[in-house]
Motif scaffolding. Structure first.
Motif, PDB file in Angstrom:
ATOM      1  N   LEU A   9       0.771  -1.279   0.044  1.00 36.71           N
ATOM      2  CA  LEU A   9       0.057  -0.238  -0.106  1.00 36.71           C
ATOM      3  C   LEU A   9       0.817   1.145  -0.002  1.00 36.71           C
ATOM      4  O   LEU A   9       1.769   1.368   0.797  1.00 36.71           O
ATOM      5  CB  LEU A   9      -0.982   0.021   1.174  1.00 36.71           C
ATOM      6  N   ASP A  10       0.591   2.206  -1.019  1.00 34.93           N
ATOM      7  CA  ASP A  10       1.421   3.312  -0.813  1.00 34.93           C
ATOM      8  C   ASP A  10       0.778   4.067   0.212  1.00 34.93           C
ATOM      9  O   ASP A  10      -0.287   3.874   0.726  1.00 34.93           O
ATOM     10  CB  ASP A  10       1.663   4.169  -2.374  1.00 34.93           C
ATOM     11  N   THR A  11       1.186   5.516   0.513  1.00 26.34           N
ATOM     12  CA  THR A  11       0.764   6.243   1.366  1.00 26.34           C
ATOM     13  C   THR A  11      -0.994   6.589   1.284  1.00 26.34           C
ATOM     14  O   THR A  11      -1.490   6.339   2.351  1.00 26.34           O
ATOM     15  CB  THR A  11       1.592   7.551   1.751  1.00 26.34           C
ATOM     16  N   CYS A  12      -1.406   7.264   0.282  1.00 27.01           N
ATOM     17  CA  CYS A  12      -2.590   7.513   0.104  1.00 27.01           C
ATOM     18  C   CYS A  12      -3.289   6.333   0.277  1.00 27.01           C
ATOM     19  O   CYS A  12      -4.575   6.391   0.952  1.00 27.01           O
ATOM     20  CB  CYS A  12      -2.884   8.103  -1.264  1.00 27.01           C
ATOM     21  N   ALA A  13      -3.073   5.119  -0.296  1.00 28.33           N
ATOM     22  CA  ALA A  13      -3.840   3.852  -0.537  1.00 28.33           C
ATOM     23  C   ALA A  13      -3.998   3.221   1.037  1.00 28.33           C
ATOM     24  O   ALA A  13      -5.007   2.822   1.321  1.00 28.33           O
ATOM     25  CB  ALA A  13      -3.151   2.738  -1.523  1.00 28.33           C
ATOM     26  N   LEU A  14      -2.893   3.461   1.946  1.00 27.28           N
ATOM     27  CA  LEU A  14      -2.905   3.181   3.285  1.00 27.28           C
ATOM     28  C   LEU A  14      -4.008   4.165   4.115  1.00 27.28           C
ATOM     29  O   LEU A  14      -4.876   3.318   4.697  1.00 27.28           O
ATOM     30  CB  LEU A  14      -1.623   3.434   4.018  1.00 27.28           C
ATOM     31  N   ILE A  15      -3.868   5.251   3.811  1.00 24.34           N
ATOM     32  CA  ILE A  15      -5.029   6.299   4.469  1.00 24.34           C
ATOM     33  C   ILE A  15      -6.466   5.763   3.913  1.00 24.34           C
ATOM     34  O   ILE A  15      -7.289   5.930   5.048  1.00 24.34           O
ATOM     35  CB  ILE A  15      -4.448   7.837   4.062  1.00 24.34           C
ATOM     36  N   TRP A  16      -6.616   5.583   2.516  1.00 22.78           N
ATOM     37  CA  TRP A  16      -8.048   5.443   2.285  1.00 22.78           C
ATOM     38  C   TRP A  16      -8.271   4.190   2.614  1.00 22.78           C
ATOM     39  O   TRP A  16      -9.565   3.992   3.260  1.00 22.78           O
ATOM     40  CB  TRP A  16      -8.016   5.672   0.745  1.00 22.78           C
ATOM     41  N   TRP A  17      -7.723   2.965   2.809  1.00 19.36           N
ATOM     42  CA  TRP A  17      -8.067   1.716   2.990  1.00 19.36           C
ATOM     43  C   TRP A  17      -8.384   1.750   4.502  1.00 19.36           C
ATOM     44  O   TRP A  17      -9.451   1.110   4.932  1.00 19.36           O
ATOM     45  CB  TRP A  17      -6.773   0.819   2.921  1.00 19.36           C
ATOM     46  N   SER A  18      -7.591   2.527   5.356  1.00 16.02           N
ATOM     47  CA  SER A  18      -7.950   2.462   6.769  1.00 16.02           C
ATOM     48  C   SER A  18      -8.980   3.371   7.313  1.00 16.02           C
ATOM     49  O   SER A  18      -9.176   3.082   8.357  1.00 16.02           O
ATOM     50  CB  SER A  18      -6.419   2.715   7.552  1.00 16.02           C
ATOM     51  N   LEU A  19      -9.023   4.120   6.593  1.00 17.11           N
ATOM     52  CA  LEU A  19      -9.797   5.463   7.042  1.00 17.11           C
ATOM     53  C   LEU A  19     -10.872   5.946   6.235  1.00 17.11           C
ATOM     54  O   LEU A  19     -11.893   6.362   6.802  1.00 17.11           O
ATOM     55  CB  LEU A  19      -9.173   6.738   7.666  1.00 17.11           C
ATOM     56  N   ASP A  20     -10.947   5.796   4.985  1.00 19.71           N
ATOM     57  CA  ASP A  20     -12.006   6.303   4.103  1.00 19.71           C
ATOM     58  C   ASP A  20     -12.234   5.373   2.785  1.00 19.71           C
ATOM     59  O   ASP A  20     -11.566   5.851   1.535  1.00 19.71           O
ATOM     60  CB  ASP A  20     -11.627   7.834   3.723  1.00 19.71           C
ATOM     61  N   PRO A  21     -12.466   4.224   2.881  1.00 17.96           N
ATOM     62  CA  PRO A  21     -12.532   3.404   1.816  1.00 17.96           C
ATOM     63  C   PRO A  21     -13.061   3.747   0.533  1.00 17.96           C
ATOM     64  O   PRO A  21     -12.936   3.234  -0.705  1.00 17.96           O
ATOM     65  CB  PRO A  21     -12.850   1.742   2.238  1.00 17.96           C
ATOM     66  N   GLU A  22     -14.240   4.679   0.776  1.00 16.50           N
ATOM     67  CA  GLU A  22     -14.708   4.845  -0.564  1.00 16.50           C
ATOM     68  C   GLU A  22     -14.163   5.872  -1.487  1.00 16.50           C
ATOM     69  O   GLU A  22     -14.201   6.045  -2.881  1.00 16.50           O
ATOM     70  CB  GLU A  22     -15.896   5.836  -0.074  1.00 16.50           C
ATOM     71  N   LYS A  23     -12.825   6.180  -0.847  1.00 17.71           N
ATOM     72  CA  LYS A  23     -11.904   6.958  -2.059  1.00 17.71           C
ATOM     73  C   LYS A  23     -11.076   5.869  -2.767  1.00 17.71           C
ATOM     74  O   LYS A  23     -10.347   6.339  -3.995  1.00 17.71           O
ATOM     75  CB  LYS A  23     -10.866   7.861  -1.296  1.00 17.71           C
ATOM     76  N   LEU A  24     -10.972   4.396  -2.747  1.00 15.66           N
ATOM     77  CA  LEU A  24     -10.436   3.528  -3.384  1.00 15.66           C
ATOM     78  C   LEU A  24     -11.144   3.332  -4.803  1.00 15.66           C
ATOM     79  O   LEU A  24     -12.338   3.424  -4.848  1.00 15.66           O
ATOM     80  CB  LEU A  24     -10.268   2.291  -2.528  1.00 15.66           C
ATOM     81  N   SER A  25     -10.591   3.149  -5.651  1.00 14.32           N
ATOM     82  CA  SER A  25     -11.226   2.778  -6.890  1.00 14.32           C
ATOM     83  C   SER A  25     -11.953   1.201  -6.623  1.00 14.32           C
ATOM     84  O   SER A  25     -11.427   0.635  -5.802  1.00 14.32           O
ATOM     85  CB  SER A  25     -10.078   2.612  -8.060  1.00 14.32           C
ATOM     86  N   GLY A  26     -12.715   1.013  -7.734  1.00 18.77           N
ATOM     87  CA  GLY A  26     -13.125  -0.407  -7.533  1.00 18.77           C
ATOM     88  C   GLY A  26     -12.120  -1.495  -7.415  1.00 18.77           C
ATOM     89  O   GLY A  26     -12.129  -2.355  -6.847  1.00 18.77           O
ATOM     90  N   LYS A  27     -11.234  -1.501  -8.290  1.00 13.68           N
ATOM     91  CA  LYS A  27     -10.303  -2.709  -8.396  1.00 13.68           C
ATOM     92  C   LYS A  27      -9.293  -2.665  -6.982  1.00 13.68           C
ATOM     93  O   LYS A  27      -8.958  -3.483  -6.533  1.00 13.68           O
ATOM     94  CB  LYS A  27      -9.440  -2.357  -9.424  1.00 13.68           C
ATOM     95  N   ALA A  28      -9.035  -1.204  -6.811  1.00  9.75           N
ATOM     96  CA  ALA A  28      -8.276  -1.297  -5.242  1.00  9.75           C
ATOM     97  C   ALA A  28      -9.191  -1.749  -4.128  1.00  9.75           C
ATOM     98  O   ALA A  28      -8.436  -2.465  -3.255  1.00  9.75           O
ATOM     99  CB  ALA A  28      -7.984   0.277  -5.185  1.00  9.75           C
TER     100      ALA A  28
END
Length: 134
Positions: A9-28
């Motif tokens: 997980l890069d930094t933004c993906a870590l933040i989004w996965w852990s705190l705001d999953p709606e910001k992840l793309s469908g594939k992510a």
């Protein structure tokens, strides 16, 4: 996506996965779901440094204290925080890539060493590293 592939997980993906999953793309999101099932996520420790810098510069508010956030991540059985050792630092310098951002270079080097895919929205990483999920 193949089963049992390690995920960085890069930094933004870590933040989004852990705190705001709606910001992840469908594939992510799908890749994160598999990562959660397989418990095979890696986070380069430099991502925590980047988060701390963003907080210090008032560009990020986690909603919790940074120490509490990191402690929660460390308790996770889904991801493992990877210390940046000499192997990763040296690999980051060997990359035939003009990009100068040390954090991005470390993310790619970590993925390369671990034969992992990277979850990132970063187009510079995606244009360089062949196994990017977004």
């Amino acid at each position: 996506m193949a089963r049992n592939i390690t995920i960085v997980l890069d930094t933004c993906a870590l933040i989004w996965w852990s705190l705001d999953p709606e910001k992840l793309s469908g594939k992510a999101k799908e890749a994160c779901h598999k990562m959660e099932e397989e418990k095979n996520g890696l986070v380069p420790s430099i991502a925590l440094w980047e988060i701390a810098i963003k907080i210090k510069n008032q560009k990020l508010d986690l909603g919790v204290e940074l120490d509490e956030y990191v402690a929660t991540l460390k308790k996770s059985d889904v991801i493992r925080i990877i210390p940046i050792d000499e192997e990763i630092w040296l690999e980051s310098v060997k990359l035939e890539w003009e990009h100068r951002d040390p954090a991005d270079r470390v993310v790619v080097a970590t993925a390369k060493i671990n034969r992992a895919a990277i979850i990132t929205a970063d187009r510079k990483i995606a244009s360089f590293y062949s196994s990017v999920i977004w």
